[in-house]
Design a protein around this motif. Structure first.
Motif, PDB file in Angstrom:
ATOM      1  N   ALA A  25       7.421   3.450  11.343  1.00  0.00           N
ATOM      2  CA  ALA A  25       6.614   2.435  12.411  1.00  0.00           C
ATOM      3  C   ALA A  25       6.371   1.230  10.774  1.00  0.00           C
ATOM      4  O   ALA A  25       5.894   1.821   9.710  1.00  0.00           O
ATOM      5  CB  ALA A  25       5.454   2.427  12.610  1.00  0.00           C
ATOM      6  N   ASP A  26       6.690   0.029  10.937  1.00  0.00           N
ATOM      7  CA  ASP A  26       6.545  -1.131   9.575  1.00  0.00           C
ATOM      8  C   ASP A  26       4.505  -1.289   9.649  1.00  0.00           C
ATOM      9  O   ASP A  26       4.316  -1.930   8.880  1.00  0.00           O
ATOM     10  CB  ASP A  26       7.518  -1.966  10.267  1.00  0.00           C
ATOM     11  N   LEU A  27       4.149  -0.965  11.346  1.00  0.00           N
ATOM     12  CA  LEU A  27       3.039  -1.500  11.622  1.00  0.00           C
ATOM     13  C   LEU A  27       2.898  -0.946  12.691  1.00  0.00           C
ATOM     14  O   LEU A  27       2.713  -0.236  13.291  1.00  0.00           O
ATOM     15  CB  LEU A  27       3.223  -2.802  12.813  1.00  0.00           C
ATOM     16  N   VAL A  28       0.882  -0.073  12.353  1.00  0.00           N
ATOM     17  CA  VAL A  28       0.225   0.866  13.269  1.00  0.00           C
ATOM     18  C   VAL A  28      -0.521   0.038  13.065  1.00  0.00           C
ATOM     19  O   VAL A  28      -1.665   0.112  12.150  1.00  0.00           O
ATOM     20  CB  VAL A  28      -0.337   2.111  12.128  1.00  0.00           C
ATOM     21  N   ALA A  29      -1.196   0.708  14.879  1.00  0.00           N
ATOM     22  CA  ALA A  29      -2.934   0.223  15.476  1.00  0.00           C
ATOM     23  C   ALA A  29      -3.003   1.516  15.161  1.00  0.00           C
ATOM     24  O   ALA A  29      -2.924   2.217  16.059  1.00  0.00           O
ATOM     25  CB  ALA A  29      -2.688  -1.247  16.735  1.00  0.00           C
ATOM     26  N   ALA A  41      -5.145  -3.662   0.545  1.00  0.00           N
ATOM     27  CA  ALA A  41      -4.982  -4.259   1.354  1.00  0.00           C
ATOM     28  C   ALA A  41      -3.766  -4.221   2.382  1.00  0.00           C
ATOM     29  O   ALA A  41      -3.129  -4.950   3.059  1.00  0.00           O
ATOM     30  CB  ALA A  41      -3.984  -5.790   0.345  1.00  0.00           C
ATOM     31  N   SER A  42      -3.188  -3.235   2.318  1.00  0.00           N
ATOM     32  CA  SER A  42      -2.583  -2.660   3.713  1.00  0.00           C
ATOM     33  C   SER A  42      -2.631  -2.466   5.044  1.00  0.00           C
ATOM     34  O   SER A  42      -2.162  -2.147   5.913  1.00  0.00           O
ATOM     35  CB  SER A  42      -1.033  -2.040   3.213  1.00  0.00           C
ATOM     36  N   ALA A  62       7.560  -5.316   3.212  1.00  0.00           N
ATOM     37  CA  ALA A  62       8.111  -6.515   3.115  1.00  0.00           C
ATOM     38  C   ALA A  62       7.244  -7.493   4.090  1.00  0.00           C
ATOM     39  O   ALA A  62       6.992  -8.559   4.978  1.00  0.00           O
ATOM     40  CB  ALA A  62       9.369  -6.064   4.313  1.00  0.00           C
ATOM     41  N   LEU A  63       6.514  -6.650   4.730  1.00  0.00           N
ATOM     42  CA  LEU A  63       5.078  -6.843   6.028  1.00  0.00           C
ATOM     43  C   LEU A  63       3.641  -7.038   5.089  1.00  0.00           C
ATOM     44  O   LEU A  63       3.525  -6.660   6.242  1.00  0.00           O
ATOM     45  CB  LEU A  63       5.613  -6.292   7.317  1.00  0.00           C
ATOM     46  N   PRO A  64       3.314  -7.977   4.704  1.00  0.00           N
ATOM     47  CA  PRO A  64       2.118  -7.747   3.644  1.00  0.00           C
ATOM     48  C   PRO A  64       1.535  -8.599   5.100  1.00  0.00           C
ATOM     49  O   PRO A  64       1.659  -9.278   5.886  1.00  0.00           O
ATOM     50  CB  PRO A  64       2.257  -9.172   2.946  1.00  0.00           C
ATOM     51  N   ILE A  65      -0.365  -7.969   5.276  1.00  0.00           N
ATOM     52  CA  ILE A  65      -0.711  -8.585   5.733  1.00  0.00           C
ATOM     53  C   ILE A  65      -1.893  -9.002   5.548  1.00  0.00           C
ATOM     54  O   ILE A  65      -2.589  -8.550   4.824  1.00  0.00           O
ATOM     55  CB  ILE A  65      -1.667  -7.242   7.263  1.00  0.00           C
ATOM     56  N   GLN A  83       2.715 -11.706   7.374  1.00  0.00           N
ATOM     57  CA  GLN A  83       3.828 -12.328   6.486  1.00  0.00           C
ATOM     58  C   GLN A  83       5.571 -11.626   6.702  1.00  0.00           C
ATOM     59  O   GLN A  83       5.556 -11.732   5.574  1.00  0.00           O
ATOM     60  CB  GLN A  83       3.461 -12.213   4.885  1.00  0.00           C
ATOM     61  N   ALA A  84       6.217 -12.116   7.694  1.00  0.00           N
ATOM     62  CA  ALA A  84       7.109 -11.724   8.261  1.00  0.00           C
ATOM     63  C   ALA A  84       7.874 -12.954   8.060  1.00  0.00           C
ATOM     64  O   ALA A  84       7.297 -14.225   7.461  1.00  0.00           O
ATOM     65  CB  ALA A  84       7.553 -10.949   9.613  1.00  0.00           C
ATOM     66  N   PRO A  85       9.034 -12.767   7.716  1.00  0.00           N
ATOM     67  CA  PRO A  85      10.650 -14.121   7.690  1.00  0.00           C
ATOM     68  C   PRO A  85      10.002 -14.980   9.084  1.00  0.00           C
ATOM     69  O   PRO A  85       9.311 -16.082   8.730  1.00  0.00           O
ATOM     70  CB  PRO A  85      11.443 -13.720   7.768  1.00  0.00           C
ATOM     71  N   GLN A  86       9.076 -14.384   9.484  1.00  0.00           N
ATOM     72  CA  GLN A  86       9.034 -15.885  10.908  1.00  0.00           C
ATOM     73  C   GLN A  86       7.383 -15.360  11.340  1.00  0.00           C
ATOM     74  O   GLN A  86       6.889 -14.003  12.123  1.00  0.00           O
ATOM     75  CB  GLN A  86       9.479 -15.843  11.774  1.00  0.00           C
ATOM     76  N   PRO A  87       6.749 -15.860  10.663  1.00  0.00           N
ATOM     77  CA  PRO A  87       5.133 -15.046  10.521  1.00  0.00           C
ATOM     78  C   PRO A  87       4.459 -14.930  12.222  1.00  0.00           C
ATOM     79  O   PRO A  87       5.176 -15.985  13.147  1.00  0.00           O
ATOM     80  CB  PRO A  87       4.287 -16.016  10.244  1.00  0.00           C
ATOM     81  N   PHE A  88       3.687 -14.230  12.377  1.00  0.00           N
ATOM     82  CA  PHE A  88       2.904 -14.172  13.653  1.00  0.00           C
ATOM     83  C   PHE A  88       1.778 -13.161  13.519  1.00  0.00           C
ATOM     84  O   PHE A  88       1.686 -12.831  12.846  1.00  0.00           O
ATOM     85  CB  PHE A  88       3.960 -13.246  14.817  1.00  0.00           C
TER      86      PHE A  88
END
Length: 155
Positions: A25-29, A41-42, A62-65, A83-88
């Motif tokens: 996983a790139d993002l984990v909740a 910071a991650s 590649a996906l700083p938060i 901070q992805a190529p298209q931020p969300f």
């Protein structure tokens, strides 16, 4: 991009990530997890006390938060800017009673604060149309999320 979520009562963030590593996983909740030690910071954590809260973790450089401050937001909801190529906006969610009300207020606040950015949420909403006592209210909650906020469940 892979996203995962895990309700980990009093679990350690680092240990949880180690156990989830095989998922890539790139993002984990994480919900119900302990406050992590140190300042990383991650990992963005929010909670009402040291032993239980919610965390959003980026496992990809590649996906700083970055944390997003939304005044009045429930203490176990964690909005971050990815901070992805298209931020969300990514929102880690763990709700408390009254579940649907807390989730609705949190998601409504996050969508407003996103100011047009795409929003993705993952976590433990504690709301299920399959639970007899929650069925009518949960169905209305899911309908409102779709119709009023433009969010749909992938569950």
């Amino acid at each position: 991009m892979r996203v995962t979520t895990w309700n980990r009562p009093q679990g350690d963030v680092g240990e949880s990530l180690g156990l989830l590593n095989r998922l890539g996983a790139d993002l984990v909740a994480l919900q119900e997890c302990r406050r992590p030690d140190g300042d990383d910071a991650s990992v963005i954590w929010r909670g009402d006390y040291l032993l239980q809260g919610s965390a959003v973790v980026s496992t990809s450089r590649a996906l700083p938060i970055e944390p997003i401050d939304i005044p009045g937001l429930h203490h176990s909801v964690v909005p971050v800017l990815v901070q992805a190529p298209q931020p969300f906006m990514f929102v880690g969610v763990w709700t408390h009673p009254p579940y649907n009300k807390v989730a609705w207020e949190a998601m409504n606040s996050c969508v407003d604060a996103a100011d047009g950015l795409p929003v993705m949420a993952a976590g433990d909403f504690n709301s299920s149309p399959g639970v007899v006592d929650q069925a009518p209210e949960s169905k209305l909650f899911l309908q409102g999320m779709r119709d009023e906020l433009g969010l749909v469940s992938a569950y």
